[in-house]
Design a protein around this motif. Structure first.
Motif, PDB file in Angstrom:
ATOM      1  N   SER A 121     -45.653 -36.919   2.501  1.00 18.65           N
ATOM      2  CA  SER A 121     -44.656 -36.141   2.332  1.00 18.65           C
ATOM      3  C   SER A 121     -43.282 -36.724   2.197  1.00 18.65           C
ATOM      4  CB  SER A 121     -44.753 -35.033   3.325  1.00 18.65           C
ATOM      5  OG  SER A 121     -44.542 -35.451   4.409  1.00 18.65           O
ATOM      6  N   THR A 122     -42.098 -36.031   1.729  1.00 21.03           N
ATOM      7  CA  THR A 122     -40.805 -36.434   1.773  1.00 21.03           C
ATOM      8  C   THR A 122     -39.906 -35.349   1.325  1.00 21.03           C
ATOM      9  OG1 THR A 122     -39.457 -38.242   0.835  1.00 21.03           O
ATOM     10  CG2 THR A 122     -40.891 -37.304  -0.703  1.00 21.03           C
ATOM     11  N   GLY A 123     -38.744 -35.491   1.318  1.00 22.04           N
ATOM     12  CA  GLY A 123     -37.699 -34.586   0.958  1.00 22.04           C
ATOM     13  C   GLY A 123     -37.755 -34.419  -0.755  1.00 22.04           C
ATOM     14  N   ALA A 124     -37.303 -33.320  -1.119  1.00 21.94           N
ATOM     15  CA  ALA A 124     -37.387 -32.855  -2.430  1.00 21.94           C
ATOM     16  C   ALA A 124     -36.487 -33.910  -3.301  1.00 21.94           C
ATOM     17  CB  ALA A 124     -36.773 -31.474  -2.616  1.00 21.94           C
ATOM     18  N   SER A 153     -36.452 -36.981  -3.216  1.00 20.80           N
ATOM     19  CA  SER A 153     -37.248 -38.318  -3.110  1.00 20.80           C
ATOM     20  C   SER A 153     -38.744 -38.326  -3.526  1.00 20.80           C
ATOM     21  CB  SER A 153     -37.331 -38.914  -1.574  1.00 20.80           C
ATOM     22  OG  SER A 153     -36.089 -39.008  -1.235  1.00 20.80           O
ATOM     23  N   VAL A 154     -39.031 -36.962  -4.167  1.00 19.00           N
ATOM     24  CA  VAL A 154     -40.516 -36.788  -4.430  1.00 19.00           C
ATOM     25  C   VAL A 154     -40.812 -37.788  -5.627  1.00 19.00           C
ATOM     26  CG1 VAL A 154     -41.977 -35.390  -5.993  1.00 19.00           C
ATOM     27  CG2 VAL A 154     -40.638 -34.404  -3.899  1.00 19.00           C
ATOM     28  N   ASP A 173     -43.333 -31.874  -0.831  1.00 14.21           N
ATOM     29  CA  ASP A 173     -41.803 -31.795  -0.474  1.00 14.21           C
ATOM     30  C   ASP A 173     -42.210 -30.938   1.052  1.00 14.21           C
ATOM     31  OD1 ASP A 173     -39.445 -30.696   0.230  1.00 14.21           O
ATOM     32  OD2 ASP A 173     -39.148 -29.533  -1.690  1.00 14.21           O
ATOM     33  N   TYR A 174     -41.803 -31.783   2.025  1.00 16.17           N
ATOM     34  CA  TYR A 174     -41.904 -31.131   3.284  1.00 16.17           C
ATOM     35  C   TYR A 174     -41.258 -29.915   3.811  1.00 16.17           C
ATOM     36  CZ  TYR A 174     -37.381 -33.462   4.649  1.00 16.17           C
ATOM     37  OH  TYR A 174     -36.172 -33.842   4.493  1.00 16.17           O
ATOM     38  N   ARG A 202     -40.755 -27.485   1.704  1.00 15.91           N
ATOM     39  CA  ARG A 202     -41.482 -26.145   0.860  1.00 15.91           C
ATOM     40  C   ARG A 202     -43.056 -26.499   1.118  1.00 15.91           C
ATOM     41  NH1 ARG A 202     -38.754 -25.819  -5.015  1.00 15.91           N
ATOM     42  NH2 ARG A 202     -36.679 -25.622  -4.585  1.00 15.91           N
ATOM     43  N   THR A 203     -43.593 -27.340   2.228  1.00 14.35           N
ATOM     44  CA  THR A 203     -45.120 -27.385   2.158  1.00 14.35           C
ATOM     45  C   THR A 203     -45.313 -27.034   3.770  1.00 14.35           C
ATOM     46  OG1 THR A 203     -45.211 -28.570   0.105  1.00 14.35           O
ATOM     47  CG2 THR A 203     -47.174 -28.414   1.543  1.00 14.35           C
TER      48      THR A 203
END
Length: 316
Positions: A175-178, A180-181, A194-195, A197-198
């Motif tokens: 997981s990471t920020g949007a 950095s996906v 995306d942490y 949103r998930t």
């Protein structure tokens, strides 16, 4: 000689770039003239006093962990390094001191910088690479074919964890920020979430799916991490608090640990970097005189696509 130091525990306003007197290296110690340094969250966490039970109340205190440079003096008993060697490594946790024009550290916390790596590339390696090795190899005993989930897969430690896990033959999700996906996908993290949103707790397909869950950011609830593990799996945790220490004391699969560098780990990381298997992204590079502004911004949450680097002008 100058370094970033502070006279009391607290926020970024306590940092000062000031003159200081560097002591001569003692037995087993090496003095390094610093050429580049990288910023890690542990640097400001120590200054905030999160580990003051260990660091004590003697001031002024220095800052900074990761650096590269040139050996300028060696203490008694040092056998691996000579004056003039190009090296990289980590300052001692209690003393810190990498955010300086020169630093004294233990011989065992250094390795020779390969000619193929710049001082900047070498300075970006130490904490991430060592934490990845301490966790995946020494504690989880990761094997080829196993599955790893990395929380914070594009952060300073997470990026190294992903690459070391893949180098060892593991399959990596994370997981990471949007923003950095796509960078995580470039590192072959699949699937990547995306942490923001998930809710991993609600992802039934992740239940019991991983041999190792490595939380590099401190954002994953312990309950969720344990739920994601296979039978016999290991939860690696580098963001400890009292409740977590208690849980880890009761549940051996929850392993809390701190950075423990060795020359061998650093040398292995350097070889991996030269071979193209371990490269840390550099998000921003600033001169030493702008270091406090960079550290302050990162501490307050400013996002950059990689490590924050500080360079020292090497001209006489």
């Amino acid at each position: 000689m100058r370094r970033i130091q502070y006279d009391t525990y607290g926020g970024p306003e306590t940092m000062r770039l000031e003159e200081f007197q560097l002591p001569a290296p003692a037995n087993g110690e090496v003095t390094v003239t610093v050429r580049a340094m990288s910023v890690n969250p542990i640097d400001w966490k120590l200054r905030q006093g999160e580990l003051k039970m260990m660091t004590g109340r003697s001031f002024p205190r220095a800052m900074g962990s990761d650096f590269s440079g040139i050996v300028s003096a060696v203490g008694p008993g040092v056998t691996r390094f000579e004056v003039g060697d190009e090296v990289f490594g980590i300052a001692r946790l209690k003393e810190s001191g990498a955010f300086a024009e020169a630093v004294v550290t233990l011989e065992s916390y250094l390795a020779v910088k390969p000619a193929e790596l710049s001082f900047e590339q070498a300075a970006a390696l130490p904490t991430g690479a060592v934490m990845a090795w301490n966790g995946l190899v020494e504690r989880a005993r990761l094997r080829s074919g196993q599955r790893v989930f990395v929380v914070g897969a594009t952060g300073g430690v997470g990026e190294a964890v992903v690459q070391v896990a893949r180098m060892l033959g593991a399959r990596v999700a994370g997981s990471t920020g949007a923003a950095s996906v796509e960078r995580a996908r470039d590192l072959a993290v699949e699937p990547v979430f995306d942490y923001a949103r998930t809710d991993l707790e609600k992802k039934d397909d992740l239940r019991g799916a991983f041999d190792v869950v490595f939380d590099t950011s401190g954002a994953l609830p312990v309950k969720t991490a344990m739920r994601m593990l296979k039978k016999g799996g290991v939860f690696l945790d580098i963001n400890a608090g009292p409740a977590k220490f208690l849980h880890a004391a009761l549940i051996r699969r929850h392993k809390i640990f701190f950075c423990k560098p060795t020359t061998q780990i650093l040398a292995d990381a350097a070889r991996a970097a030269v071979g193209g298997h371990l490269r840390m992204s550099i998000g921003e590079t600033v001169p030493f005189e702008s270091a406090i502004d960079l550290i302050t911004g990162l501490e307050k949450g400013r996002k950059i696509p990689g490590k924050g680097l500080i360079v020292v002008d090497s001209r006489p």
